[in-house]
Design an enzyme around this catalytic site. Sequence first.
Site, PDB file in Angstrom:
ATOM      1  NE  ARG A 158      -0.306  -2.048  -3.541  1.00  0.00           N
ATOM      2  CZ  ARG A 158      -1.242  -2.282  -2.627  1.00  0.00           C
ATOM      3  NH1 ARG A 158      -2.457  -2.693  -2.986  1.00  0.00           N
ATOM      4  NH2 ARG A 158      -0.995  -2.088  -1.346  1.00  0.00           N
ATOM      5  CB  SER A 228       4.741  -1.267   0.020  1.00  0.00           C
ATOM      6  OG  SER A 228       3.874  -1.425   1.109  1.00  0.00           O
ATOM      7  CD  GLU A 324       3.024  -0.449  -3.981  1.00  0.00           C
ATOM      8  OE1 GLU A 324       2.647  -1.405  -3.282  1.00  0.00           O
ATOM      9  OE2 GLU A 324       2.836   0.743  -3.658  1.00  0.00           O
TER      10      GLU A 324
HETATM   11  P1  FAD Z   1       2.133   9.414  -8.435  1.00  0.00           P
HETATM   12  O1  FAD Z   1       3.229   8.884  -7.581  1.00  0.00           O
HETATM   13  O2  FAD Z   1       2.161  10.855  -8.766  1.00  0.00           O
HETATM   14  O3  FAD Z   1       2.048   8.557  -9.777  1.00  0.00           O
HETATM   15  C1  FAD Z   1       2.152   7.149  -9.724  1.00  0.00           C
HETATM   16  C2  FAD Z   1       2.132   6.579 -11.154  1.00  0.00           C
HETATM   17  O4  FAD Z   1       0.872   6.810 -11.757  1.00  0.00           O
HETATM   18  C3  FAD Z   1       3.151   7.258 -12.068  1.00  0.00           C
HETATM   19  O5  FAD Z   1       3.615   6.283 -12.959  1.00  0.00           O
HETATM   20  C4  FAD Z   1       2.322   8.320 -12.792  1.00  0.00           C
HETATM   21  O6  FAD Z   1       2.880   8.647 -14.049  1.00  0.00           O
HETATM   22  C5  FAD Z   1       0.982   7.625 -12.914  1.00  0.00           C
HETATM   23  N1  FAD Z   1      -0.149   8.561 -12.864  1.00  0.00           N
HETATM   24  C6  FAD Z   1      -0.389   9.476 -11.900  1.00  0.00           C
HETATM   25  N2  FAD Z   1      -1.551  10.111 -12.129  1.00  0.00           N
HETATM   26  C7  FAD Z   1      -2.070   9.569 -13.257  1.00  0.00           C
HETATM   27  C8  FAD Z   1      -3.256   9.795 -14.004  1.00  0.00           C
HETATM   28  N3  FAD Z   1      -4.160  10.694 -13.615  1.00  0.00           N
HETATM   29  N4  FAD Z   1      -3.452   9.077 -15.118  1.00  0.00           N
HETATM   30  C9  FAD Z   1      -2.569   8.151 -15.521  1.00  0.00           C
HETATM   31  N5  FAD Z   1      -1.423   7.897 -14.860  1.00  0.00           N
HETATM   32  C10 FAD Z   1      -1.173   8.590 -13.734  1.00  0.00           C
HETATM   33  N6  FAD Z   1      -0.493   2.491  -1.975  1.00  0.00           N
HETATM   34  C11 FAD Z   1      -1.439   1.575  -1.738  1.00  0.00           C
HETATM   35  O7  FAD Z   1      -1.978   0.969  -2.681  1.00  0.00           O
HETATM   36  N7  FAD Z   1      -1.809   1.252  -0.458  1.00  0.00           N
HETATM   37  C12 FAD Z   1      -1.264   1.848   0.619  1.00  0.00           C
HETATM   38  O8  FAD Z   1      -1.629   1.555   1.743  1.00  0.00           O
HETATM   39  C13 FAD Z   1      -0.272   2.851   0.396  1.00  0.00           C
HETATM   40  N8  FAD Z   1       0.337   3.467   1.437  1.00  0.00           N
HETATM   41  C14 FAD Z   1       1.298   4.416   1.206  1.00  0.00           C
HETATM   42  C15 FAD Z   1       1.885   5.064   2.314  1.00  0.00           C
HETATM   43  C16 FAD Z   1       2.849   6.038   2.110  1.00  0.00           C
HETATM   44  C17 FAD Z   1       3.475   6.724   3.305  1.00  0.00           C
HETATM   45  C18 FAD Z   1       3.235   6.406   0.792  1.00  0.00           C
HETATM   46  C19 FAD Z   1       4.262   7.485   0.574  1.00  0.00           C
HETATM   47  C20 FAD Z   1       2.675   5.755  -0.301  1.00  0.00           C
HETATM   48  C21 FAD Z   1       1.702   4.748  -0.103  1.00  0.00           C
HETATM   49  N9  FAD Z   1       1.095   4.073  -1.180  1.00  0.00           N
HETATM   50  C22 FAD Z   1       0.108   3.146  -0.939  1.00  0.00           C
HETATM   51  C23 FAD Z   1       1.487   4.368  -2.566  1.00  0.00           C
HETATM   52  C24 FAD Z   1       0.741   5.592  -3.139  1.00  0.00           C
HETATM   53  O9  FAD Z   1       0.043   6.254  -2.144  1.00  0.00           O
HETATM   54  C25 FAD Z   1      -0.249   5.162  -4.235  1.00  0.00           C
HETATM   55  O10 FAD Z   1       0.409   4.491  -5.269  1.00  0.00           O
HETATM   56  C26 FAD Z   1      -0.989   6.380  -4.805  1.00  0.00           C
HETATM   57  O11 FAD Z   1      -2.082   5.967  -5.610  1.00  0.00           O
HETATM   58  C27 FAD Z   1      -0.060   7.261  -5.637  1.00  0.00           C
HETATM   59  O12 FAD Z   1      -0.745   8.451  -5.961  1.00  0.00           O
HETATM   60  P2  FAD Z   1       0.041   9.703  -6.525  1.00  0.00           P
HETATM   61  O13 FAD Z   1      -0.974  10.700  -6.900  1.00  0.00           O
HETATM   62  O14 FAD Z   1       1.068  10.156  -5.544  1.00  0.00           O
HETATM   63  O15 FAD Z   1       0.726   9.053  -7.791  1.00  0.00           O
HETATM   64  N1  EPU Z   2       5.659  -7.939   8.807  1.00  0.00           N
HETATM   65  C1  EPU Z   2       6.772  -8.262   9.541  1.00  0.00           C
HETATM   66  N2  EPU Z   2       7.779  -7.345   9.614  1.00  0.00           N
HETATM   67  C2  EPU Z   2       7.709  -6.146   8.986  1.00  0.00           C
HETATM   68  C3  EPU Z   2       6.578  -5.833   8.203  1.00  0.00           C
HETATM   69  C4  EPU Z   2       5.553  -6.755   8.134  1.00  0.00           C
HETATM   70  O1  EPU Z   2       6.864  -9.340  10.117  1.00  0.00           O
HETATM   71  O2  EPU Z   2       8.669  -5.368   9.102  1.00  0.00           O
HETATM   72  C5  EPU Z   2       4.539  -8.904   8.745  1.00  0.00           C
HETATM   73  C6  EPU Z   2       3.358  -8.404   9.580  1.00  0.00           C
HETATM   74  O3  EPU Z   2       3.475  -8.786  10.929  1.00  0.00           O
HETATM   75  C7  EPU Z   2       2.192  -9.082   8.902  1.00  0.00           C
HETATM   76  C8  EPU Z   2       2.629  -9.117   7.433  1.00  0.00           C
HETATM   77  O4  EPU Z   2       4.052  -8.974   7.427  1.00  0.00           O
HETATM   78  O5  EPU Z   2       2.053 -10.398   9.338  1.00  0.00           O
HETATM   79  C9  EPU Z   2       1.970  -8.027   6.592  1.00  0.00           C
HETATM   80  O6  EPU Z   2       2.333  -6.728   7.092  1.00  0.00           O
HETATM   81  P1  EPU Z   2       1.353  -5.452   7.005  1.00  0.00           P
HETATM   82  O7  EPU Z   2       0.024  -5.807   7.550  1.00  0.00           O
HETATM   83  O8  EPU Z   2       2.068  -4.299   7.625  1.00  0.00           O
HETATM   84  O9  EPU Z   2       1.139  -5.225   5.465  1.00  0.00           O
HETATM   85  P2  EPU Z   2       2.126  -5.289   4.211  1.00  0.00           P
HETATM   86  O10 EPU Z   2       1.886  -6.553   3.470  1.00  0.00           O
HETATM   87  O11 EPU Z   2       3.521  -5.021   4.639  1.00  0.00           O
HETATM   88  C10 EPU Z   2       0.396  -4.214   2.608  1.00  0.00           C
HETATM   89  C11 EPU Z   2       0.410  -3.169   1.534  1.00  0.00           C
HETATM   90  C12 EPU Z   2       0.317  -1.779   2.153  1.00  0.00           C
HETATM   91  C13 EPU Z   2      -0.991  -1.688   2.946  1.00  0.00           C
HETATM   92  C14 EPU Z   2      -0.970  -2.769   4.027  1.00  0.00           C
HETATM   93  C15 EPU Z   2      -2.268  -2.818   4.809  1.00  0.00           C
HETATM   94  C16 EPU Z   2       1.651  -4.041  -0.349  1.00  0.00           C
HETATM   95  C17 EPU Z   2       2.916  -4.020  -1.129  1.00  0.00           C
HETATM   96  N3  EPU Z   2       1.618  -3.271   0.740  1.00  0.00           N
HETATM   97  O12 EPU Z   2       1.583  -4.041   3.377  1.00  0.00           O
HETATM   98  O13 EPU Z   2       0.283  -0.837   1.094  1.00  0.00           O
HETATM   99  O14 EPU Z   2      -1.130  -0.429   3.538  1.00  0.00           O
HETATM  100  O15 EPU Z   2      -0.782  -4.068   3.414  1.00  0.00           O
HETATM  101  O16 EPU Z   2      -3.258  -3.400   4.038  1.00  0.00           O
HETATM  102  O17 EPU Z   2       0.718  -4.738  -0.733  1.00  0.00           O
HETATM  103  C18 EPU Z   2       1.713   0.441  -0.332  1.00  0.00           C
HETATM  104  O18 EPU Z   2       1.261  -0.232  -1.276  1.00  0.00           O
HETATM  105  O19 EPU Z   2       2.524   1.385  -0.497  1.00  0.00           O
HETATM  106  C19 EPU Z   2       1.275   0.134   1.037  1.00  0.00           C
HETATM  107  C20 EPU Z   2       1.749   0.761   2.116  1.00  0.00           C
END
Ligand code: FAD
Ligand code: EPU
Length: 341
Positions: A158, A228, A324
């Site tokens: 991240r 997250s 995050e």
């Molecule tokens: P924004 O929210 O619009 O911007 C995020 C930041 O980046 C801001 O500070 C913005 O100013 C900056 N920024 C945006 N675009 C640019 C650019 N082109 N150049 C420079 N800076 C810029 N993240 C994960 O890593 N893994 C996951 O599994 C994951 N799951 C998610 C699930 C859900 C339901 C949600 C809502 C979010 C999740 N995220 C996850 C977080 C999110 O999807 C990522 O951080 C994604 O990359 C954000 O993209 P955005 O276009 O919405 O960025």
């Molecule tokens: N867990 C619990 N209880 C909960 C949630 C998780 O016990 O309520 C335990 C799960 O059982 C597992 C561990 O925690 O043993 C990890 O959980 P999970 O696999 O759901 O992943 P996470 O660590 O919670 C991260 C990323 C996600 C990404 C998933 C899958 C971060 C901060 N989050 O979540 O990214 O999708 O792994 O790879 O690293 C995001 O960044 O926004 C995001 C959704």
Amino acid sequence: MQSLKPFHTFAVPAQAKNIVEITALEQLQQVWDGCRQENQPVLFLGQGSNVLFLKDFAGTVLINRLMGIEHNEDEQFHYLHVNGGENWHNLVEWSLSQSIGGLENLALIPGCAGSAPVQNIGAYGVEFKDVCDYVDVLDLNQGKQFRLTNAECEFGYRESVFKHKYAQGFIVTAVGLKLAKAWQPVLKYGTLANFDKSAVGFQQIFDEVCAVRRAKLPDPKEFGNAGSFFKNPVISAGHFALLQQEYPNIPNFPQDDGSVKLAAGWLIDQCQLKGYQIGGAAVHQNQALVLVNKGDATASDIVELAHHVRQSVAAKFDVYLSPEVRFIGELGEVNAEQAIS
Ligand code: FAD
Ligand code: EPU
């Protein structure tokens, strides 16, 4: 003032003085120069899926809608040049429809392709850095474009150079992806490990990742959220040994430098906080790492809840969680960790 509602996923009430959708680099430069002349703060957004607006934004919000995908190939690799405003999940689907594997583990991550390098998006054992060839950047103050190699992006968990050296006045305009034709499945995370490595295809991995994500993560259209809310914390080996003695089942991911990454969702869950609510903000029932807007949450509700979660986890485990999600104040980004301390 204009409503930011369609431009971010947490669905807290927030407005900006001005919102401009950017479809061309010349337009971006012009709008930027205009804002500089008026001394206006500028915020660049993709789809607003990783931000929390604490207050109304007193300046101009630029929305990335730079579109276009180019595909090239040689004997060994597919090369995708993707403009920053492309939707990440659509890109994943499109690449698979072209029989290009490699992005399937990163399915259903909201946001734009141009935001993907900012926090080095990651899920199910793959990070953006694993598929990134280069990142194109525009230095708005100098009006110059340049290209960073994967190594120059300084990707970490991240983390990237776009949160530090290139955080202000630099915009990711496009990303270059390099995907091997000799596709190899990545099956190290969660239920993916149940697949047979020699028989599985990328469509099956895509389907499984989508199914798991839909079961655990709230749809922002139903409950506002930003994925997250906290990062998974990394602690010292010594601290981990003490925690493991007390909690033998604690999920853990040893890091190359000897430190250990913990699952913040598990830590929050152990504090019995699933469903815990302050005002309209709640800890998600199916995934404790996600804070949701139950409908009428204010940014203060979410900040108060995040503070409570952080304090509860610190009291039980002596581990301090850091957000995050990026916090945006009236004039720009504010320190999220301080805001919830
Ligand atoms: P924004 O929210 O619009 O911007 C995020 C930041 O980046 C801001 O500070 C913005 O100013 C900056 N920024 C945006 N675009 C640019 C650019 N082109 N150049 C420079 N800076 C810029 N993240 C994960 O890593 N893994 C996951 O599994 C994951 N799951 C998610 C699930 C859900 C339901 C949600 C809502 C979010 C999740 N995220 C996850 C977080 C999110 O999807 C990522 O951080 C994604 O990359 C954000 O993209 P955005 O276009 O919405 O960025
Ligand atoms: N867990 C619990 N209880 C909960 C949630 C998780 O016990 O309520 C335990 C799960 O059982 C597992 C561990 O925690 O043993 C990890 O959980 P999970 O696999 O759901 O992943 P996470 O660590 O919670 C991260 C990323 C996600 C990404 C998933 C899958 C971060 C901060 N989050 O979540 O990214 O999708 O792994 O790879 O690293 C995001 O960044 O926004 C995001 C959704």
